[in-house]
Design a protein around this motif. Structure first.
Motif, PDB file in Angstrom:
ATOM      1  N   ARG A  65       1.062  -1.220   0.015  1.00 10.45           N
ATOM      2  CA  ARG A  65       0.035   0.031  -0.158  1.00 10.45           C
ATOM      3  C   ARG A  65       0.973   1.590  -0.012  1.00 10.45           C
ATOM      4  N   SER A  67       0.010   4.949   0.264  1.00 10.16           N
ATOM      5  CA  SER A  67      -0.884   5.719   0.169  1.00 10.16           C
ATOM      6  C   SER A  67      -0.870   7.591   0.464  1.00 10.16           C
ATOM      7  N   ASP A  68       0.584   8.212   0.799  1.00  6.46           N
ATOM      8  CA  ASP A  68       1.282   8.896   0.919  1.00  6.46           C
ATOM      9  C   ASP A  68       0.721  10.241  -0.087  1.00  6.46           C
ATOM     10  N   GLN A  93      -6.227  12.144   5.002  1.00  8.18           N
ATOM     11  CA  GLN A  93      -5.172  11.885   4.266  1.00  8.18           C
ATOM     12  C   GLN A  93      -4.026  11.280   5.618  1.00  8.18           C
ATOM     13  N   THR A  94      -3.119  10.993   4.594  1.00 12.17           N
ATOM     14  CA  THR A  94      -2.495   9.939   5.962  1.00 12.17           C
ATOM     15  C   THR A  94      -1.432  11.213   6.770  1.00 12.17           C
ATOM     16  N   ALA A  97       2.151  12.422   5.840  1.00  8.09           N
ATOM     17  CA  ALA A  97       1.508  12.271   4.046  1.00  8.09           C
ATOM     18  C   ALA A  97       2.634  13.997   3.425  1.00  8.09           C
TER      19      ALA A  97
END
Length: 97
Positions: A65, A67-68, A93-94, A97
């Protein structure tokens, strides 16, 4: 709610009655069976017995995964003072990030 409790109680009593009534009859039927003939192979060797079949295998899994850069808009109506400066909408969001 009372109907559920009543149904569970009736089911439990019925199960106990069947176990008490059927248990001795089953034990008598098992005791009346003839002993196995020594000339016959055991049930496990014939393939139709009660012993489980054991199989070995290999399974591989891989998960990835990234997901940045994922940002998803949130539909909740935040007040303008709750949002970061210069933004009109909140995003999910992550964390890093």
């Amino acid at each position: 709610m009372a109907v559920d409790r009543f149904g569970v109680g009736v089911c439990a009593l019925l199960w106990l009655w069947v176990a008490a009534a059927g248990g001795p009859a089953f034990a008598q039927s098992v005791a009346q069976e003839a002993p196995p003939d020594p000339a016959e192979p055991p049930a496990a060797e014939t393939g139709n017995g009660v012993l489980p079949k054991i199989r070995f295998g290999f399974e591989g899994r891989l998960n990835f995964r990234s997901s940045d850069e994922n940002r998803f808009p949130v539909k909740f109506p935040f007040r303008p003072e709750d949002l970061p400066p210069g933004q009109t909408q909140a995003f999910e969001q992550t964390v890093n990030a």
